[in-house]
Motif scaffolding. Structure first.
Motif, PDB file in Angstrom:
ATOM      1  N   LEU A 181      -7.024 -19.843  57.105  1.00 46.26           N
ATOM      2  CA  LEU A 181      -8.429 -19.863  56.644  1.00 46.26           C
ATOM      3  C   LEU A 181      -9.145 -21.110  57.158  1.00 46.26           C
ATOM      4  CD1 LEU A 181      -7.916 -18.612  52.976  1.00 46.26           C
ATOM      5  CD2 LEU A 181      -9.410 -17.539  54.682  1.00 46.26           C
ATOM      6  N   MET A 182      -8.422 -22.231  57.129  1.00 47.06           N
ATOM      7  CA  MET A 182      -9.048 -23.489  57.556  1.00 47.06           C
ATOM      8  C   MET A 182      -9.271 -23.534  59.074  1.00 47.06           C
ATOM      9  SD  MET A 182      -9.944 -25.272  54.973  1.00 47.06           S
ATOM     10  CE  MET A 182     -10.405 -26.778  55.813  1.00 47.06           C
ATOM     11  N   ASN A 183      -8.632 -22.603  59.801  1.00 43.85           N
ATOM     12  CA  ASN A 183      -8.901 -22.526  61.241  1.00 43.85           C
ATOM     13  C   ASN A 183     -10.217 -21.816  61.541  1.00 43.85           C
ATOM     14  OD1 ASN A 183      -6.718 -23.941  62.165  1.00 43.85           O
ATOM     15  ND2 ASN A 183      -5.373 -22.141  62.184  1.00 43.85           N
ATOM     16  N   GLU A 184     -10.805 -21.209  60.510  1.00 43.91           N
ATOM     17  CA  GLU A 184     -12.103 -20.541  60.681  1.00 43.91           C
ATOM     18  C   GLU A 184     -13.225 -21.545  60.431  1.00 43.91           C
ATOM     19  OE1 GLU A 184     -12.538 -17.332  61.603  1.00 43.91           O
ATOM     20  OE2 GLU A 184     -10.366 -17.328  61.898  1.00 43.91           O
ATOM     21  N   LYS A 185     -14.415 -21.215  60.912  1.00 41.27           N
ATOM     22  CA  LYS A 185     -15.562 -22.105  60.677  1.00 41.27           C
ATOM     23  C   LYS A 185     -16.293 -21.662  59.399  1.00 41.27           C
ATOM     24  CE  LYS A 185     -18.956 -25.007  61.219  1.00 41.27           C
ATOM     25  NZ  LYS A 185     -18.798 -26.220  60.428  1.00 41.27           N
ATOM     26  N   TRP A 186     -16.446 -22.600  58.477  1.00 41.55           N
ATOM     27  CA  TRP A 186     -17.151 -22.325  57.214  1.00 41.55           C
ATOM     28  C   TRP A 186     -18.388 -23.214  57.112  1.00 41.55           C
ATOM     29  CZ3 TRP A 186     -15.009 -18.174  55.090  1.00 41.55           C
ATOM     30  CH2 TRP A 186     -13.680 -17.907  55.390  1.00 41.55           C
ATOM     31  N   ASP A 187     -19.303 -22.808  56.248  1.00 42.75           N
ATOM     32  CA  ASP A 187     -20.473 -23.671  56.029  1.00 42.75           C
ATOM     33  C   ASP A 187     -20.210 -24.659  54.898  1.00 42.75           C
ATOM     34  OD1 ASP A 187     -22.278 -22.609  58.059  1.00 42.75           O
ATOM     35  OD2 ASP A 187     -21.994 -20.751  56.945  1.00 42.75           O
ATOM     36  N   LYS A 188     -19.204 -24.375  54.093  1.00 39.06           N
ATOM     37  CA  LYS A 188     -18.731 -25.350  53.103  1.00 39.06           C
ATOM     38  C   LYS A 188     -17.342 -24.919  52.635  1.00 39.06           C
ATOM     39  CE  LYS A 188     -20.570 -28.338  49.700  1.00 39.06           C
ATOM     40  NZ  LYS A 188     -21.775 -28.703  48.974  1.00 39.06           N
TER      41      LYS A 188
ATOM     42  N   ILE B 130      -5.576 -33.109  53.157  1.00 34.84           N
ATOM     43  CA  ILE B 130      -5.324 -32.219  54.313  1.00 34.84           C
ATOM     44  C   ILE B 130      -6.579 -31.388  54.599  1.00 34.84           C
ATOM     45  CG2 ILE B 130      -3.949 -30.226  55.109  1.00 34.84           C
ATOM     46  CD1 ILE B 130      -1.637 -31.286  53.323  1.00 34.84           C
ATOM     47  N   ILE B 131      -7.164 -30.853  53.533  1.00 33.05           N
ATOM     48  CA  ILE B 131      -8.344 -29.977  53.674  1.00 33.05           C
ATOM     49  C   ILE B 131      -9.523 -30.782  54.247  1.00 33.05           C
ATOM     50  CG2 ILE B 131     -10.053 -28.616  52.334  1.00 33.05           C
ATOM     51  CD1 ILE B 131      -7.295 -27.224  52.457  1.00 33.05           C
ATOM     52  N   ALA B 132      -9.738 -31.988  53.698  1.00 30.17           N
ATOM     53  CA  ALA B 132     -10.883 -32.794  54.150  1.00 30.17           C
ATOM     54  C   ALA B 132     -10.720 -33.186  55.624  1.00 30.17           C
ATOM     55  CB  ALA B 132     -11.028 -34.034  53.278  1.00 30.17           C
ATOM     56  N   LYS B 133      -9.476 -33.514  56.015  1.00 30.45           N
ATOM     57  CA  LYS B 133      -9.234 -33.903  57.424  1.00 30.45           C
ATOM     58  C   LYS B 133      -9.537 -32.738  58.351  1.00 30.45           C
ATOM     59  CE  LYS B 133      -5.658 -37.448  57.294  1.00 30.45           C
ATOM     60  NZ  LYS B 133      -4.217 -37.647  57.364  1.00 30.45           N
ATOM     61  N   LYS B 134      -9.033 -31.570  57.984  1.00 31.91           N
ATOM     62  CA  LYS B 134      -9.224 -30.386  58.831  1.00 31.91           C
ATOM     63  C   LYS B 134     -10.724 -30.048  58.897  1.00 31.91           C
ATOM     64  CE  LYS B 134      -7.892 -26.818  61.204  1.00 31.91           C
ATOM     65  NZ  LYS B 134      -7.531 -27.013  62.591  1.00 31.91           N
ATOM     66  N   ALA B 135     -11.397 -30.120  57.752  1.00 31.14           N
ATOM     67  CA  ALA B 135     -12.831 -29.779  57.712  1.00 31.14           C
ATOM     68  C   ALA B 135     -13.637 -30.761  58.559  1.00 31.14           C
ATOM     69  CB  ALA B 135     -13.328 -29.782  56.272  1.00 31.14           C
ATOM     70  N   ALA B 136     -13.181 -32.011  58.596  1.00 33.51           N
ATOM     71  CA  ALA B 136     -13.912 -33.037  59.356  1.00 33.51           C
ATOM     72  C   ALA B 136     -13.945 -32.699  60.855  1.00 33.51           C
ATOM     73  CB  ALA B 136     -13.282 -34.404  59.132  1.00 33.51           C
ATOM     74  N   GLU B 137     -12.909 -31.991  61.323  1.00 30.31           N
ATOM     75  CA  GLU B 137     -12.867 -31.652  62.759  1.00 30.31           C
ATOM     76  C   GLU B 137     -14.081 -30.847  63.190  1.00 30.31           C
ATOM     77  OE1 GLU B 137      -9.255 -29.563  63.620  1.00 30.31           O
ATOM     78  OE2 GLU B 137      -7.999 -31.289  63.114  1.00 30.31           O
ATOM     79  N   THR B 138     -14.612 -30.039  62.255  1.00 32.55           N
ATOM     80  CA  THR B 138     -15.788 -29.226  62.601  1.00 32.55           C
ATOM     81  C   THR B 138     -17.008 -29.673  61.789  1.00 32.55           C
ATOM     82  OG1 THR B 138     -15.010 -27.612  60.983  1.00 32.55           O
ATOM     83  CG2 THR B 138     -14.520 -27.139  63.299  1.00 32.55           C
ATOM     84  N   LEU B 139     -16.937 -30.876  61.249  1.00 33.27           N
ATOM     85  CA  LEU B 139     -18.026 -31.427  60.420  1.00 33.27           C
ATOM     86  C   LEU B 139     -18.443 -30.447  59.328  1.00 33.27           C
ATOM     87  CD1 LEU B 139     -20.278 -33.349  62.954  1.00 33.27           C
ATOM     88  CD2 LEU B 139     -18.624 -34.258  61.342  1.00 33.27           C
ATOM     89  N   THR B 140     -17.459 -29.833  58.721  1.00 34.06           N
ATOM     90  CA  THR B 140     -17.728 -28.900  57.620  1.00 34.06           C
ATOM     91  C   THR B 140     -17.770 -29.687  56.308  1.00 34.06           C
ATOM     92  OG1 THR B 140     -16.585 -27.155  58.799  1.00 34.06           O
ATOM     93  CG2 THR B 140     -16.840 -26.854  56.420  1.00 34.06           C
ATOM     94  N   PRO B 141     -18.856 -29.559  55.527  1.00 34.75           N
ATOM     95  CA  PRO B 141     -18.896 -30.292  54.262  1.00 34.75           C
ATOM     96  C   PRO B 141     -17.877 -29.747  53.259  1.00 34.75           C
ATOM     97  CG  PRO B 141     -20.823 -28.871  54.491  1.00 34.75           C
ATOM     98  CD  PRO B 141     -20.060 -28.764  55.772  1.00 34.75           C
TER      99      PRO B 141
END
Ligand SMILES: NC(=O)C1=CN([C@@H]2O[C@H](COP(=O)(O)OP(=O)(O)OC[C@H]3O[C@@H](n4cnc5c(N)ncnc54)[C@H](O)[C@@H]3O)[C@@H](O)[C@H]2O)C=CC1
Ligand SMILES: CC1=C(/C=C/C(C)=C/C=C/C(C)=C/C=C/C=C(C)/C=C/C=C(C)/C=C/C=C(\C)C(=O)O)C(C)(C)CCC1
Length: 531
Positions: A193-200, A212-223
């Protein structure tokens, strides 16, 4: 209530199906249907009735996964969420309406530009839930996402498999399946799921996984919103009502068998009070569990063997003395509500997050010492509790931060479903519940509109620049400071004039009221004298 219900076996979602769930939800958002209030209201109404219709399955699943009593399952999960749906429905129109921006945010000189805030859905969001309130903590954020007009994929905790399967059926049979989906599974499925692009991404769980979640989200600047745990202190001073403090703190460790991220990890108490506090704790225990905690039909169980062993190890490793409870039964993941008197900040019972029915008692000589210890153990816990005089409670609030706080009780600040809830620092980022849930999934988009007729008025911005025009604009728009270079307030003409004309107050409304009183008094007085 729920004995005849058949619960489905847990089945993880196929990893290769996960991208499709995400793209379907993204596609539904792009149709713009979710922006219509009527569509959102329809989803919320359907969710309300789904919760009602699936109540037997939800209660049975909560019983199976956590041995939650029907009382708790209704109080903190099913009815809680039905109230959330009703609250969002009642307030949605108000929340979603454009907000006019005027004075003082918009200076008078720009007032003709129709500044406003549009409330726009962020888009397609991912919601990841924990195990302790497996229904509430997954669907309460979803209610915020629906209200805001987002589409969503939600991921229940795999540690509460029965609940995860009921939630999947409930959502996928009752809501718009192009917009909402449930992915079941653990780490591989969450990674997919985290490999997909989300808006939040809205995550509730441990700080370790949150990182882990925040680091992965940071790669795509996902809030991200992170709702994490903490080592929460309770303070008890000589001015506390000790019997009440004991009873209320014991409550904090009995709801959901203490698997509440908000409940106290440790109690900092004046050393002279310790024996009496322990007596009151044991008295409260007897009142709540006349036949012992294990026999109580109300007390839940620890979610699984791993968490049972984690809690057992905390008790095995302590150098402290058990002063209430202490019993356990591995065969049914039962741990008795337990208090341990410790004498070191380094004790396992002080250093590890309890997230279960056990807590420590640490004697201190003063409130100064208590505040030092608490700030040392965890500077930004999710919650804190303080039992003392008004001044002492105020001091605790001033000198230690936390996500939320309750004076004179255990986590009551988080027992109401419509007030903002969230952590601070490493206990969480962002808040939700009530209006905050809507806001959490909303983009506040500022819009202005420049009328053609205003062209001459605002032509100062165009090159070639004219310094005299800038000076004129500044005279109209820049407020003069009422303080000097050392920071002291200067009581100039403006200050005295506003004091005199405002009749001693600062607000214009108050001044009008005071003038009205003066005029009425004057009128009454002159008429009386005239008679
Ligand atoms: N602030 C809050 O509102 C709450 C915070 N918590 C905190 O959550 C923790 C207990 O809940 P748990 O369910 O055990 O949390 P957890 O962090 O182990 O799991 C939460 C979610 O993350 C997923 N997950 C687990 N490991 C993962 C990994 N390595 N990579 C990606 N995803 C992973 C799980 O499948 C689950 O859906 C405690 O620390 C507690 O304080 C729990 C409830 C509420
Ligand atoms: C109804 C009438 C009256 C008033 C009655 C009152 C004020 C009743 C009060 C009831 C109480 C004490 C309710 C307590 C509720 C506690 C709850 C719901 C706790 C919930 C905890 C949760 C959801 C935990 C969440 C955990 C999380 C997020 C986590 O682990 O992170 C009058 C005024 C008496 C008049 C008559 C009628």
């Amino acid at each position: 209530m729920a004995s005849n219900v058949v619960l489905a076996e847990f089945q993880a979602t196929a990893l290769d199906a996960i991208p499709k769930f995400a793209s379907t939800a993204r596609g539904a958002f792009r149709t713009h249907k979710t922006k219509k209030l009527a569509w959102r209201q329809m989803q919320l109404r359907r969710l309300y009735w789904a919760l009602d219709d699936y109540q037997p399955q939800l209660l049975a699943a909560l019983k199976k996964d956590l041995n939650k009593s029907d009382f708790e399952a209704l109080f903190t999960e099913v009815d809680w969420l039905k109230k959330d749906c009703m609250f969002m429905l009642d307030n949605l129109e108000k929340y979603a309406k454009d907000e006019k921006l005027g004075a003082p945010d918009v200076p008078f000189t720009y007032s003709f530009m129709k500044f406003r805030t549009r409330k726009e859905p962020l888009g397609t969001v991912l919601i990841i839930g924990p195990y302790n309130f497996p229904v509430q903590l997954l669907l309460a954020p979803l209610i915020g996402a629906i209200g805001a007009g987002c589409t969503a994929v939600i991921k229940p905790s795999e540690l509460t498999p029965a609940c995860a399967m009921v939630i999947k059926e409930l959502i996928e049979t009752r809501l718009d399946t192009s917009a909402f989906a449930v992915v079941n599974g653990g780490i591989p499925e969450t990674n997919a799921l985290m490999n997909e692009k989300w808006d939040k991404v809205f995550f509730t769980g441990s700080a370790a996984v949150g990182t882990i979640i925040a680091k992965k989200a940071a790669e795509t600047l996902t809030p991200v919103v992170l709702e994490l745990g903490g080592k929460n202190p309770a303070f008890i001073t000589k001015n506390a009502n000790l019997a009440l403090a004991a009873k209320r703190l014991l409550w904090g460790k009995t709801l959901n068998s203490g698997q509440v991220c908000l409940s106290q990890n440790y109690v900092l108490i004046h050393k002279d009070l310790v024996p009496t506090f322990i007596t009151f704790l044991n008295q409260a225990y007897k009142d709540m569990f006349p036949n012992g905690a294990k026999a109580s039909p109300d007390l839940g169980r620890i979610v699984n063997q791993r968490h049972f062993q984690r809690l057992k190890k905390m008790l095995d490793d302590t150098s402290g003395k058990i002063v209430m409870g202490g019993g356990m039964d591995e065969s049914e993941n039962f741990i008795e509500p337990t208090a341990v008197l410790v004498n070191s900040v380094d004790d396992s019972m002080m250093q590890e997050e309890s997230f279960g029915p056990i807590f420590s008692i640490y004697p201190v000589n003063s409130l100064d010492e208590a505040l030092n210890v608490a700030n040392l153990v965890h500077r930004t816990p999710l919650s804190l509790f303080t039992f003392g005089s008004k001044a002492e409670n105020q001091r605790v609030l001033n000198e230690m931060t936390s996500g939320g706080a309750t004076l004179n009780d255990a986590y009551f600040h988080a027992s109401v479903n419509t007030v903002p809830f969230g952590g601070v620092g490493d206990s969480g980022w962002g808040a939700y519940r009530g209006k905050a849930s809507f806001d959490s999934f909303t983009h506040f988009r500022t819009v202005s509109e420049t009328p053609a007729w205003a062209e001459k008025l605002i032509s100062v911005r165009y090159m070639p620049f004219d310094m005299s025009q800038l000076k004129l604009l500044n005279r109209l728009t820049i407020k003069k400071p009422d303080f000097d270079r050392s920071g002291k307030v200067v009581k100039g003409f403006g200050y005295w004039a506003s004091l005199v004309f405002g009749l001693g107050g600062k607000s214009a409304k108050g001044a009008l009221l005071r003038w009205a009183v003066v005029l009425v008094a004057h009128y009454v007085y002159t008429n009386r004298v005239g008679n």
